[in-house]
Write a protein that holds these residues in place. Structure first.
Motif, short mmCIF file in Angstrom:
data_model
loop_
_atom_site.label_atom_id
_atom_site.label_comp_id
_atom_site.label_asym_id
_atom_site.label_seq_id
_atom_site.Cartn_x
_atom_site.Cartn_y
_atom_site.Cartn_z
N GLU A 136 -38.24 -16.13 29.13
CA GLU A 136 -38.74 -17.47 29.42
C GLU A 136 -38.18 -17.91 30.77
O GLU A 136 -36.99 -17.80 31.02
CB GLU A 136 -38.32 -18.46 28.34
N VAL A 137 -39.05 -18.40 31.64
CA VAL A 137 -38.64 -18.80 32.98
C VAL A 137 -37.81 -20.08 32.90
O VAL A 137 -38.27 -21.11 32.42
CB VAL A 137 -39.86 -19.01 33.89
N ILE A 138 -36.58 -19.99 33.39
CA ILE A 138 -35.67 -21.14 33.41
C ILE A 138 -35.64 -21.77 34.80
O ILE A 138 -35.49 -22.99 34.94
CB ILE A 138 -34.24 -20.70 33.00
N GLU A 139 -35.78 -20.94 35.81
CA GLU A 139 -35.74 -21.43 37.19
C GLU A 139 -36.71 -20.58 38.02
O GLU A 139 -36.82 -19.38 37.82
CB GLU A 139 -34.32 -21.31 37.76
N ALA A 140 -37.42 -21.22 38.93
CA ALA A 140 -38.35 -20.50 39.82
C ALA A 140 -38.44 -21.25 41.14
O ALA A 140 -38.47 -22.49 41.16
CB ALA A 140 -39.73 -20.38 39.18
#
Length: 234
Positions: A136-140
């Motif tokens: 799951e993307v937490i930071e981008a």
């Protein structure tokens, strides 16, 4: 009747080229990967396929987190070789490499990267030689504008090779390199890179038309860094 599988059809599937990074304890590691896919948008989740023998596999399994750096088209072969053809168990791939830590403490390679994602591991799937990790993307974040490196560009323009541990590796790939009359090529026995005198090695300052014998004594393979003594004549 047996089923016929032409392995060359897999070359028609489009891919990008990325660096997947993670860590085990204090040891930071990363690898080149071309199997990255966004699987959901809400919440944003991305899957990557990692060979079970790679140290990165061990790092992700240990830390439950990983990052994805989207390589720029101008990323040098030396960077790709560093993360694609060396083992992180006995070599510090991130030495002298520009990276930072994300919000979860995950290492993120930002050198020659257009952007990155930091992910929390939420699921894994065993697919034989590889594991598919879903995060799951937490930071981008975007780092800079530019064209992303594609697998096709890496092979056709950069003339790069595929590590045997990659899910897209095909055993007979090396046979695609052809002899040219009066223009003998040399292949690196470590990574498979082929030096063609007619094309030279512009990234290393070697002009087209330079024979293998005329290469500087300190010239090394632009992908894996092997010396001239590791090359064989085709």
């Amino acid at each position: 009747m047996g089923t016929k599988i032409n392995s060359r059809v897999f070359h028609k599937i489009s891919y990008g080229l990325y660096i997947i990074a993670s860590q085990k304890g204090e040891k930071v590691n990363g690898q080149i990967c071309n199997t990255v896919i966004q699987v959901t948008s809400s919440p944003p989740m991305v899957a990557v396929a990692i060979n079970k023998q790679n140290f990165t596999h061990e790092c992700i399994s240990n830390s439950d987190s990983f990052s994805i750096s989207i390589l720029s088209q101008d990323a040098p072969l030396s960077l790709i070789g560093n993360f694609g053809f060396k083992c992180g168990r006995d070599y510090d791939k991130c030495k002298d490499i520009n990276y930072r830590k994300g919000s979860m403490g995950t290492p993120i390679i930002i050198e020659h990267a257009l952007g990155y994602l930091e992910l929390k591991l939420v699921q894994r799937m065993d697919v034989g030689t590889h594991t598919i990790f879903v995060g799951e993307v937490i930071e981008a974040e975007l780092i800079e504008d530019g064209e992303p490196m594609t697998y096709s560009y890496y092979h056709q323009i950069k003339r790069g090779k595929t590590p045997e541990s990659a899910p897209t590796f095909i055993k007979d790939e090396k046979k695609d390199e052809k002899h040219k009359e009066n223009n003998i090529s040399y292949r690196c026995t470590v990574c498979g890179y082929v030096y063609e005198p007619g094309k030279g090695d512009p990234e290393s300052g070697v002009a087209p038309g330079t024979s293998f014998a005329d290469l500087p004594a300190d010239w090394v393979c632009p992908i894996c860094g092997a010396g001239k003594d590791k090359f064989e004549k085709l």
